[in-house]
Design a protein around this motif. Sequence first.
Motif, PDB file in Angstrom:
ATOM      1  N   LEU A  50     -45.204 -22.081 -18.726  1.00  8.25           N
ATOM      2  CA  LEU A  50     -44.334 -21.232 -17.680  1.00  8.25           C
ATOM      3  C   LEU A  50     -43.350 -22.052 -17.095  1.00  8.25           C
ATOM      4  CD1 LEU A  50     -44.430 -18.619 -16.413  1.00  8.25           C
ATOM      5  CD2 LEU A  50     -46.358 -19.730 -14.648  1.00  8.25           C
ATOM      6  N   ARG A  51     -43.442 -23.475 -16.753  1.00 10.93           N
ATOM      7  CA  ARG A  51     -42.465 -24.121 -16.341  1.00 10.93           C
ATOM      8  C   ARG A  51     -41.369 -24.281 -17.227  1.00 10.93           C
ATOM      9  NH1 ARG A  51     -46.730 -27.956 -15.449  1.00 10.93           N
ATOM     10  NH2 ARG A  51     -47.791 -27.475 -13.392  1.00 10.93           N
ATOM     11  N   GLY A  52     -41.512 -24.478 -18.601  1.00  8.79           N
ATOM     12  CA  GLY A  52     -40.475 -24.477 -19.464  1.00  8.79           C
ATOM     13  C   GLY A  52     -39.676 -23.105 -19.351  1.00  8.79           C
ATOM     14  N   GLU A  53     -40.449 -21.918 -19.238  1.00  7.18           N
ATOM     15  CA  GLU A  53     -39.527 -20.598 -19.366  1.00  7.18           C
ATOM     16  C   GLU A  53     -38.830 -20.580 -18.168  1.00  7.18           C
ATOM     17  OE1 GLU A  53     -42.014 -17.374 -20.121  1.00  7.18           O
ATOM     18  OE2 GLU A  53     -43.117 -18.365 -21.886  1.00  7.18           O
ATOM     19  N   LEU A  54     -39.166 -20.770 -17.127  1.00 12.30           N
ATOM     20  CA  LEU A  54     -38.563 -20.743 -15.822  1.00 12.30           C
ATOM     21  C   LEU A  54     -37.341 -21.550 -15.624  1.00 12.30           C
ATOM     22  CD1 LEU A  54     -41.621 -20.852 -13.423  1.00 12.30           C
ATOM     23  CD2 LEU A  54     -40.331 -19.057 -13.768  1.00 12.30           C
ATOM     24  N   LYS A  55     -37.294 -22.736 -16.285  1.00  9.38           N
ATOM     25  CA  LYS A  55     -36.301 -23.666 -15.952  1.00  9.38           C
ATOM     26  C   LYS A  55     -34.974 -23.050 -16.699  1.00  9.38           C
ATOM     27  CE  LYS A  55     -36.734 -27.011 -19.837  1.00  9.38           C
ATOM     28  NZ  LYS A  55     -36.777 -28.184 -20.142  1.00  9.38           N
ATOM     29  N   ASP A  56     -35.004 -22.310 -17.589  1.00 13.58           N
ATOM     30  CA  ASP A  56     -34.117 -21.706 -18.538  1.00 13.58           C
ATOM     31  C   ASP A  56     -33.642 -20.459 -18.037  1.00 13.58           C
ATOM     32  OD1 ASP A  56     -33.927 -23.902 -20.115  1.00 13.58           O
ATOM     33  OD2 ASP A  56     -35.325 -23.180 -21.599  1.00 13.58           O
ATOM     34  N   LEU A  57     -34.089 -19.950 -16.991  1.00 12.36           N
ATOM     35  CA  LEU A  57     -34.084 -18.244 -16.537  1.00 12.36           C
ATOM     36  C   LEU A  57     -33.037 -18.343 -15.168  1.00 12.36           C
ATOM     37  CD1 LEU A  57     -37.449 -16.990 -17.021  1.00 12.36           C
ATOM     38  CD2 LEU A  57     -35.536 -16.801 -18.444  1.00 12.36           C
ATOM     39  N   ASP A  58     -32.399 -17.463 -14.895  1.00 10.08           N
ATOM     40  CA  ASP A  58     -31.451 -17.052 -13.822  1.00 10.08           C
ATOM     41  C   ASP A  58     -32.554 -16.773 -12.608  1.00 10.08           C
ATOM     42  OD1 ASP A  58     -32.190 -14.243 -13.590  1.00 10.08           O
ATOM     43  OD2 ASP A  58     -30.756 -13.836 -15.256  1.00 10.08           O
ATOM     44  N   ASP A  59     -32.148 -16.902 -11.436  1.00  9.34           N
ATOM     45  CA  ASP A  59     -32.939 -16.665 -10.368  1.00  9.34           C
ATOM     46  C   ASP A  59     -33.976 -15.376 -10.434  1.00  9.34           C
ATOM     47  OD1 ASP A  59     -32.407 -19.044  -9.328  1.00  9.34           O
ATOM     48  OD2 ASP A  59     -30.751 -18.166  -7.706  1.00  9.34           O
ATOM     49  N   GLU A  60     -33.351 -14.307 -10.620  1.00  9.92           N
ATOM     50  CA  GLU A  60     -33.986 -12.996 -10.751  1.00  9.92           C
ATOM     51  C   GLU A  60     -35.036 -12.960 -11.955  1.00  9.92           C
ATOM     52  OE1 GLU A  60     -33.009  -8.240 -11.610  1.00  9.92           O
ATOM     53  OE2 GLU A  60     -31.524  -9.443 -10.893  1.00  9.92           O
ATOM     54  N   SER A  61     -34.830 -13.584 -13.054  1.00 14.33           N
ATOM     55  CA  SER A  61     -35.786 -13.536 -14.100  1.00 14.33           C
ATOM     56  C   SER A  61     -36.885 -14.582 -13.886  1.00 14.33           C
ATOM     57  CB  SER A  61     -34.862 -13.852 -15.485  1.00 14.33           C
ATOM     58  OG  SER A  61     -34.245 -13.063 -15.888  1.00 14.33           O
ATOM     59  N   ARG A  62     -36.382 -15.644 -13.156  1.00 13.19           N
ATOM     60  CA  ARG A  62     -37.372 -16.745 -12.751  1.00 13.19           C
ATOM     61  C   ARG A  62     -38.425 -16.066 -11.842  1.00 13.19           C
ATOM     62  NH1 ARG A  62     -33.998 -20.697 -10.697  1.00 13.19           N
ATOM     63  NH2 ARG A  62     -33.506 -21.157 -12.924  1.00 13.19           N
ATOM     64  N   GLU A  63     -38.022 -15.051 -10.875  1.00 13.39           N
ATOM     65  CA  GLU A  63     -38.909 -14.645  -9.882  1.00 13.39           C
ATOM     66  C   GLU A  63     -39.859 -13.681 -10.679  1.00 13.39           C
ATOM     67  OE1 GLU A  63     -38.747 -11.465  -6.337  1.00 13.39           O
ATOM     68  OE2 GLU A  63     -37.210 -12.860  -6.376  1.00 13.39           O
ATOM     69  N   LEU A  64     -39.404 -12.920 -11.588  1.00 12.92           N
ATOM     70  CA  LEU A  64     -40.173 -12.066 -12.300  1.00 12.92           C
ATOM     71  C   LEU A  64     -41.139 -12.709 -13.206  1.00 12.92           C
ATOM     72  CD1 LEU A  64     -37.920  -9.199 -13.835  1.00 12.92           C
ATOM     73  CD2 LEU A  64     -40.565  -9.141 -13.911  1.00 12.92           C
ATOM     74  N   VAL A  65     -40.899 -13.885 -13.910  1.00 15.42           N
ATOM     75  CA  VAL A  65     -41.762 -14.628 -14.937  1.00 15.42           C
ATOM     76  C   VAL A  65     -42.870 -15.042 -13.803  1.00 15.42           C
ATOM     77  CG1 VAL A  65     -42.174 -16.450 -16.266  1.00 15.42           C
ATOM     78  CG2 VAL A  65     -40.315 -14.876 -16.477  1.00 15.42           C
TER      79      VAL A  65
END
Length: 177
Positions: A50-65
């Motif tokens: 989850l941490r790995g996925e979050l670092k590569d996303l934009d803010d909106e996608s990060r919040e969703l994940v």
Amino acid sequence: MVISNEAKDLENQLRSYSKRADSYENAEAQEAALKVIPIREIQETSLEALRGELKDLDDESRELVARCPEAALTKSLLRWFKENFFEWVDTLDCLGCGKKTHRAGSAEPEESERLKSAGRVELHGCDDCAEVRRFPRYNDPVQLLASRKGRCGKWANCFTLCCRAVGLDARLVVDWG
């Protein structure tokens, strides 16, 4: 009112699948699953993913994940189940010589197999040493936690119990084809 044999068969199938779905909610079954699931390791793996996925996303996608950590837990549980726990079985190894067997028919379950929920038994024969091996097809997900072998339906049955045991939503999907 006369009920056709087809309607009776359908009713029996529905009762059987309903009973199976209920078994995933059984506290003893879930406890048995939790005894074999390395939950801390799976949770740690899911958090790292989850941490790995979050670092590569934009803010909106990060919040969703971030609002759906169950997805990471599901992936980690699936990876453990598929790679380390349950063995997909097409054919068995021969106990006599170690070579692959071939399916050689079926048999009625013996009493000991029936007591562990085997609905049928496949026979696997070896061409080299003539050894015949029984492969009981268990339906009880707790028994599948012990045998750890099967194909499509058995795999799904056991995995569904594991999902419910760790608190994930899951459903039983049946192939009527």
